[in-house]
Structure formats: structure tokens, C-alpha cells
Design a protein around this motif. Structure first.
Motif, mmCIF file in Angstrom:
data_model
loop_
_atom_site.group_PDB
_atom_site.id
_atom_site.type_symbol
_atom_site.label_atom_id
_atom_site.label_comp_id
_atom_site.label_asym_id
_atom_site.label_seq_id
_atom_site.Cartn_x
_atom_site.Cartn_y
_atom_site.Cartn_z
ATOM 1 N N ILE A 133 0.853 -1.184 0.000
ATOM 2 C CA ILE A 133 0.000 0.000 0.000
ATOM 3 C C ILE A 133 0.889 1.234 0.000
ATOM 4 C CG2 ILE A 133 -1.595 1.415 1.325
ATOM 5 C CD1 ILE A 133 -3.213 -0.871 1.992
ATOM 6 N N SER A 134 0.826 1.989 -1.075
ATOM 7 C CA SER A 134 1.590 3.216 -1.210
ATOM 8 C C SER A 134 0.638 4.407 -1.076
ATOM 9 C CB SER A 134 2.331 3.217 -2.547
ATOM 10 O OG SER A 134 3.196 4.322 -2.649
ATOM 11 N N THR A 135 0.765 5.407 -1.918
ATOM 12 C CA THR A 135 -0.033 6.618 -1.817
ATOM 13 C C THR A 135 0.078 7.426 -3.102
ATOM 14 O OG1 THR A 135 -0.198 8.770 -0.674
ATOM 15 C CG2 THR A 135 1.947 7.728 -0.698
ATOM 16 N N ILE A 136 -0.936 8.220 -3.418
ATOM 17 C CA ILE A 136 -0.826 9.113 -4.565
ATOM 18 C C ILE A 136 0.146 10.257 -4.275
ATOM 19 C CG2 ILE A 136 -3.097 8.569 -5.510
ATOM 20 C CD1 ILE A 136 -4.120 11.211 -4.277
ATOM 21 N N SER A 137 0.596 10.385 -3.036
ATOM 22 C CA SER A 137 1.589 11.409 -2.708
ATOM 23 C C SER A 137 2.955 11.111 -3.321
ATOM 24 C CB SER A 137 1.728 11.547 -1.189
ATOM 25 O OG SER A 137 0.528 12.024 -0.610
ATOM 26 N N THR A 197 2.605 -5.944 -6.477
ATOM 27 C CA THR A 197 1.453 -5.082 -6.744
ATOM 28 C C THR A 197 1.584 -3.838 -5.878
ATOM 29 O OG1 THR A 197 0.058 -7.022 -7.138
ATOM 30 C CG2 THR A 197 -1.059 -4.917 -6.773
ATOM 31 N N ILE A 198 1.565 -2.676 -6.517
ATOM 32 C CA ILE A 198 1.627 -1.405 -5.806
ATOM 33 C C ILE A 198 0.248 -0.753 -5.893
ATOM 34 C CG2 ILE A 198 2.710 0.868 -5.660
ATOM 35 C CD1 ILE A 198 4.678 -1.394 -5.131
ATOM 36 N N VAL A 199 -0.330 -0.435 -4.745
ATOM 37 C CA VAL A 199 -1.657 0.204 -4.694
ATOM 38 C C VAL A 199 -1.484 1.591 -4.087
ATOM 39 C CG1 VAL A 199 -3.960 0.083 -3.690
ATOM 40 C CG2 VAL A 199 -2.859 -1.996 -4.530
ATOM 41 N N ARG A 200 -1.934 2.601 -4.822
ATOM 42 C CA ARG A 200 -1.756 3.993 -4.396
ATOM 43 C C ARG A 200 -3.107 4.639 -4.093
ATOM 44 N NH1 ARG A 200 2.327 5.366 -9.448
ATOM 45 N NH2 ARG A 200 4.222 4.396 -8.575
ATOM 46 N N VAL A 260 0.868 -1.491 -10.978
ATOM 47 C CA VAL A 260 0.686 -0.293 -10.158
ATOM 48 C C VAL A 260 -0.703 0.274 -10.426
ATOM 49 C CG1 VAL A 260 1.587 1.994 -9.599
ATOM 50 C CG2 VAL A 260 3.157 0.183 -10.331
ATOM 51 N N PHE A 261 -1.412 0.642 -9.342
ATOM 52 C CA PHE A 261 -2.801 1.074 -9.481
ATOM 53 C C PHE A 261 -3.106 2.248 -8.553
ATOM 54 C CE2 PHE A 261 -2.498 -3.477 -10.276
ATOM 55 C CZ PHE A 261 -3.090 -3.599 -11.529
#
Length: 381
Positions: A133-137, A197-200, A260-261
Motif C-alpha cells: 500500500i503506497s499513496t498518490i503522494s 502489486t503497488i496500490v496507491r 501499479v494502481f
């Protein structure tokens, strides 16, 4: 020490909360179908905001769950058996993970690259799929609408990213949060290869949201009266229900979906006025909305005191209400009705102790709002 005045205030708040009309649209969870193939899933964290939704959904889908965390938070009541492992990623204590195998690892709390590095060193060869879990930042430029997953990422300008600590991050979160998340993504690929899998997400809302950033708006609407609204009402807002995010991540794991999403919602454009009026349908309150300009708010030194909202015309975050979610939707991200999110959030919030409801952790006070409205009307007179 709680004074008599405090007790009177808390009692009044509890009485006011009880006086709110019943909420429309409150959801009743339906049955969850079993997955075609049960997975052995490791969740790093799992007791925060979205983690419990992942656990609940995964158990109902028939998966086996192991949680790894420091054990500082009480675990909710799960609808099945959950294995609990303890350690501390700040100190590199991951001994309980050594020599174990899982089909999937979901990493919820990481903001520091060395956490991913250390997890990779322990889990390498023992995990088939890593979801982060990443971030749109992470995006270098948040000022333009339509940000997609291929946009350039923020660059770290410090001396040694692997030496950064949570204390450093808290002290300079505006400059470090995005770049360190971006480097954590890069470290995920370094440690786990292509099976990542990267979720932003952007703003995550709904029941269990302790930030009150979104809660401020339906809570304020329910109180009624004249209500200050920033902008002209057309600035878009992007939020995602924590349950939609958590459940989708389990489905990504089941499908072995890599990539990436941007996990932002809702599906369609949500202008500020629509958000407010749809919330009003759920919570009542019947406020009157007074729109004030971004220039006025800037003059009055009102910054992030009005959460969630960002003006669409200008500013470093003007694009944050219009991030592209097309790739995530194509990968199966779905959204429950907005009204259900609001109703379930407020049902949860009103179940909290009176002292928790007494002072929201985001938004302006009624006194500050009244001052701003007075200044605005004086200017318009």
C-alpha cells in the motif's frame, strides 16, 4: 482530571448524538462467496484502519491469515482463526517470520524503505506475491488533473533514505512522505522482482477512520445551521471506502494481479456540492451552505483546516481530486454506494465514547466557522 464542566459537556454531546435521526441507507453485510483457491496470506500490520477489513474479507473467502505486528493494538473479533506473530520493524526484529512460507504478503504500514528491505531479506523465496500500500503522494507533480500511474515520482533529496526514521518522517512529513514511499515501492521491486502489486490510495474513509478528515463534513452537516463551504462547489473530491480498498486487495491477491494502481474513488466525478448534498440525504441537518472563495480562505490563513477539499484551478495539489482510477477499475476495483459509506461511517462514529466525539481531529470548530462567516458577510455587505 475530568471536571464537572467536562462531564456536563460530554453528557450534552452524548445526548445530542442520540437525538440525531436514524440514518438512511445503513448497510447490512451480505454473504461472501468462497474463493476458488484458498491462500495462505501474511499481513504486515493488520490491526489499523484497512487491515481489519482485509482480514475479515479474506477469512470469509476461505483464506488462512497470519498477522505480523508489534501487538500494541487490540485485535478485533475475527470471523475465523488468525495466527498472530510479533516483532518490530523499527528495530529489525523479524525473527518470527524466518523460515516460514506464504502465498501472499500484504504490507500495510510501511513508509520507510528499510522496512521493505528487511522484510524482503527475511521473506525472499518464501513469498510468491507482495502487495504494497503506497499513496498518490508519490507523484512529483500533483497540480494537474488526470494523474496516471506512469507519471514521474517524487525524488528523495536527503542523504541516506535507508537511514530515515519515523521521527524524521514526522518532523518533515511534507517533504519526506511522498519520496520515501516512492523509494519503498522501488525497494519492493528490488526485493520481490516482478511479482509485486503497488496500490496507491488517496483519502481513505469510512468506519474506523480515526483521522476525522472526511467525517468532519457529514458530522457538520448533521448539526445544521449556516455552514461554510470552500470554493464554488465544483471542486472534485476523491475518497475511497476502506472496505472497498481492503477487499479489492484480497481479490488482487487471488487473481495474482501485478502492477501499479491508483486506488481512488468514487468511480465518477464527485463535486464538493454533490458530496455535501448526498451526505445531507443520509444524515439530515438541513444546513444552509455559504460558499467562500479560496482567496478569502488564504487571506484568513485557513489551510488544511478544511480537510479533503482542494481547489481545482491552481496549487500544488489541484490535481488530487482528479487522479485517474481507470487502471484500477479495469483490474476489478468496485465501490459501494456513497450513501452507504456515509451512513456506516456516522453509525460507527456515533458509537464512540462521548469524549471521542467531543473534539474532531480535523476540520474547523464552530467558533472558528462563525468568525469566518462573519468576516465573509462583512466583506460582501
Amino acid at each position: 482530571m475530568t471536571t464537572r464542566r467536562d462531564l456536563i459537556k460530554l453528557s450534552a454531546i452524548a445526548a445530542a448524538a442520540a437525538a440525531f435521526p436514524p440514518l438512511a441507507w445503513a448497510s447490512k453485510p451480505g454473504p461472501v462467496a468462497k474463493a476458488d483457491k484458498p491462500l495462505n496470506i501474511l499481513i504486515l500490520g493488520g490491526t489499523g484502519f484497512t487491515g481489519p477489513f482485509q482480514v475479515d474479507y479474506a477469512l470469509k473467502r476461505g483464506h488462512k491469515i497470519t498477522l505480523f505486528n508489534r501487538g500494541k493494538r487490540p485485535s478485533p473479533e475475527w470471523p475465523g482463526e488468525v495466527e498472530q506473530l510479533h516483532g518490530d520493524r523499527n528495530t529489525g526484529d523479524l525473527k518470527s517470520l524466518a523460515g516460514r512460507k506464504w502465498d501472499v504478503c500484504i504490507d500495510n504500514p510501511t513508509s520507510l524503505p528499510f522496512w521493505v528491505r528487511d522484510a524482503g531479506q527475511v521473506l525472499k523465496g518464501n513469498v510468491d506475491h507482495y502487495l504494497f500500500i503506497s499513496t498518490i503522494s508519490v507523484y512529483a507533480d500533483g497540480s494537474k488533473p488526470g494523474i496516471n500511474e506512469d507519471a514521474p515520482l517524487a525524488q528523495y533529496k536527503g542523504k541516506d533514505a535507508m537511514a530515515e526514521t519515523q521521527e524524521n518522517l514526522r518532523a518533515d512529513i511534507e517533504n519526506l512522505y511522498g519520496p520515501l514511499k516512492a523509494l519503498s515501492e522501488a525497494e519492493a521491486h528490488k526485493q520481490f522482482g516482478k511479482n509485486v502489486t503497488i496500490v496507491r490510495p488517496g483519502y481513505i474513509v469510512g468506519p474506523r477512520d480515526e483521522t476525522d478528515r472526511f467525517t468532519y463534513w457529514p458530522h457538520r452537516i448533521a448539526q445544521g445551521g449556516e455552514m461554510l463551504v470552500p470554493g464554488d462547489g465544483q471542486d472534485p473530491v476523491q475518497i475511497i471506502d476502506g472496505r472497498d480498498l481492503g477487499e479489492w486487495m484480497i481479490r488482487l491477491a487471488e487473481a495474482k494481479t501485478y502492477g501499479v494502481f491508483n486506488a481512488v474513488g468514487p468511480k465518477d466525478l464527485l463535486p464538493m456540492d454533490t458530496m455535501l448534498r448526498e451526505s445531507e440525504k443520509v444524515v439530515g441537518g438541513k444546513p444552509t451552505y455559504t460558499h467562500v472563495t479560496p482567496e478569502f480562505l488564504e487571506e484568513q490563513k485557513v489551510g488544511e483546516e478544511l480537510p479533503i477539499w482542494v481547489p481545482r484551478q491552481a496549487g500544488p495539489y489541484a490535481g488530487y481530486g482528479q487522479v485517474s482510477n481507470a487502471r484500477a477499475i479495469a483490474a476489478g476495483l468496485t465501490y459501494r454506494p456513497y450513501a452507504v459509506t456515509v451512513a456506516d461511517l456516522m453509525t460507527w462514529f456515533r458509537s464512540q465514547p462521548a469524549d471521542r466525539q467531543a473534539k474532531l481531529r480535523a476540520g474547523i470548530t464552530r467558533e472558528r466557522e462563525a468568525e469566518l462567516l462573519k468576516a465573509w458577510h462583512a466583506r460582501k455587505a
